[in-house]
Design an enzyme around this catalytic site. Structure first.
Site, PDB file in Angstrom:
ATOM      1  N   ASP A  67     -43.006 -21.595  48.085  1.00  0.00           N
ATOM      2  CA  ASP A  67     -43.984 -21.452  49.156  1.00  0.00           C
ATOM      3  C   ASP A  67     -45.368 -21.595  48.544  1.00  0.00           C
ATOM      4  OD1 ASP A  67     -44.822 -20.685  51.907  1.00  0.00           O
ATOM      5  OD2 ASP A  67     -45.657 -18.953  50.876  1.00  0.00           O
ATOM      6  N   SER A  68     -46.370 -21.735  49.390  1.00  0.00           N
ATOM      7  CA  SER A  68     -47.737 -21.808  48.889  1.00  0.00           C
ATOM      8  C   SER A  68     -48.217 -20.477  48.328  1.00  0.00           C
ATOM      9  CB  SER A  68     -48.679 -22.263  50.012  1.00  0.00           C
ATOM     10  OG  SER A  68     -48.663 -21.337  51.077  1.00  0.00           O
ATOM     11  N   CYS A  73     -41.939 -22.829  53.467  1.00  0.00           N
ATOM     12  CA  CYS A  73     -43.321 -23.057  53.880  1.00  0.00           C
ATOM     13  C   CYS A  73     -43.283 -24.052  55.026  1.00  0.00           C
ATOM     14  CB  CYS A  73     -44.142 -23.607  52.715  1.00  0.00           C
ATOM     15  SG  CYS A  73     -45.807 -24.162  53.148  1.00  0.00           S
ATOM     16  N   THR A  84     -45.770 -25.692  56.485  1.00  0.00           N
ATOM     17  CA  THR A  84     -46.604 -26.865  56.250  1.00  0.00           C
ATOM     18  C   THR A  84     -45.885 -27.870  55.358  1.00  0.00           C
ATOM     19  OG1 THR A  84     -48.626 -25.561  56.498  1.00  0.00           O
ATOM     20  CG2 THR A  84     -48.820 -27.672  55.360  1.00  0.00           C
ATOM     21  N   TYR A  88     -51.898 -24.105  51.959  1.00  0.00           N
ATOM     22  CA  TYR A  88     -51.586 -25.514  52.131  1.00  0.00           C
ATOM     23  C   TYR A  88     -52.051 -26.034  53.493  1.00  0.00           C
ATOM     24  CZ  TYR A  88     -48.421 -25.826  48.070  1.00  0.00           C
ATOM     25  OH  TYR A  88     -47.887 -25.853  46.808  1.00  0.00           O
ATOM     26  N   HIS A 103     -45.888 -16.942  56.348  1.00  0.00           N
ATOM     27  CA  HIS A 103     -46.778 -15.801  56.147  1.00  0.00           C
ATOM     28  C   HIS A 103     -46.851 -14.912  57.395  1.00  0.00           C
ATOM     29  CE1 HIS A 103     -48.194 -18.255  52.795  1.00  0.00           C
ATOM     30  NE2 HIS A 103     -48.925 -17.248  52.362  1.00  0.00           N
ATOM     31  N   CYS A 154     -45.184 -20.305  60.443  1.00  0.00           N
ATOM     32  CA  CYS A 154     -45.683 -20.156  59.071  1.00  0.00           C
ATOM     33  C   CYS A 154     -44.986 -18.943  58.490  1.00  0.00           C
ATOM     34  CB  CYS A 154     -47.195 -19.966  59.048  1.00  0.00           C
ATOM     35  SG  CYS A 154     -47.862 -19.651  57.389  1.00  0.00           S
ATOM     36  N   GLU A 209     -52.462 -13.197  52.366  1.00  0.00           N
ATOM     37  CA  GLU A 209     -52.536 -13.354  50.909  1.00  0.00           C
ATOM     38  C   GLU A 209     -53.429 -12.291  50.268  1.00  0.00           C
ATOM     39  OE1 GLU A 209     -51.079 -15.454  48.732  1.00  0.00           O
ATOM     40  OE2 GLU A 209     -49.877 -16.493  50.239  1.00  0.00           O
TER      41      GLU A 209
END
Length: 269
Positions: free
Chosen positions: A10-11, A73, A75, A42, A186, A184, A152
């Site tokens: 993942d980012s 992820c 994206t 991303y 997240h 997403c 994040e």
């Protein structure tokens, strides 16, 4: 039988939602997780850049001898899934298809909202897939670019998070939407706040569980499930800030991560 690990990337920390469900469903499997914390998010990057980053990580995971790659992820799933499937020799699974199937199954009417990064929304990957499976569904897609940095930076319980929710999602309160796809990985970390924002009257579709089921089905179909009976090993790699990642990961998983989070700057790849 195949004891090689499953590779997940993942980012940043968001892919831990997918990691958590895969670990819950497949406790004996070995797992390697990579978070590209140096280059998160991303969602505001071009398709070519996301494809480049994703391919670099996929090649790194291949060097770790993984038997499967899970793009945790949205994206990267939207923009790089086909690229990775063409470039690597092992199965690659994204999170979009499982999430779409779950959303359509649980839709209470003919409208679904999709919230995600700007890149995911602009790719129209979710919108197009929903329409292909059920053309009668009305899709409202909303980019929410501040959500990833809020997660994040561990700012979920702040006024900034409340203001971002109101800015992006208040328009949905004026519609008949009853289902929202969290497009997403997240965003599930904001799931309770989003649910509270809609006073619990909305169905939030998190693709993590559906993705874990697809991982399990693919392993069984290809006969590459592990043969070990003990709990699987876990390894974590990041491209920056391993201490911060470990702290957020422990809070999210409700336990310390198993072993040390290893810092791997791109210069070493």
């Amino acid at each position: 039988m195949d004891n090689r690990p499953i590779g997940i990337f993942d980012s940043g920390v968001g892919g831990l939602t997918v990691f958590k469900e895969i670990r819950r469903l497949l406790p004996q499997e070995n797992i390697i997780y990579f978070g590209d914390t140096a280059r998160v998010p991303y969602g505001n990057k071009s398709p070519l850049v996301v494809q480049k980053y994703s391919l670099e990580i996929a090649k790194f995971l291949e060097m770790q001898n993984v038997k499967m790659i899970v793009i945790a992820c949205n994206t990267a799933s939207a923009l790089a899934l086909s690229t990775l499937r063409n470039e690597v020799r092992i199965p690659v699974i994204g999170v979009i298809e499982p999430g779409v199937r779950a959303a359509i199954k649980s839709a209470q009417n003919n409208s679904i909202a999709v919230i995600g990064t700007r890149a995911t929304i602009n790719s129209e990957a979710y919108q197009n897939r929903i329409k292909r499976l059920r053309s009668s569904i009305n899709v409202i897609a909303i980019p929410c670019p501040l959500f990833v940095p809020i997660v994040e930076e561990n700012l979920m319980n702040t006024k900034l998070a409340d203001d971002a929710l109101d800015m992006y999602l208040s328009k949905l309160k004026k519609t008949d939407i009853k289902s929202i796809i969290l497009a997403c990985t997240h965003y599930p970390l904001l799931k309770d706040k989003i649910s509270s924002f809609f006073e619990g009257e909305i169905n939030l579709v998190d693709s993590a569980y559906e993705t874990a089921k697809e991982v399990n089905e693919t392993l069984e179909a290809r006969r590459i499930t592990t043969e070990q009976d003990s709990s699987g090993k876990e390894s974590f790699f990041v491209s920056d800030s391993p201490e911060t990642f470990s702290s957020i990961a422990a809070n999210f998983l409700s336990r310390p991560i198993d072993g040390k989070c290893v810092f791997h700057p791109w210069a070493e790849f």
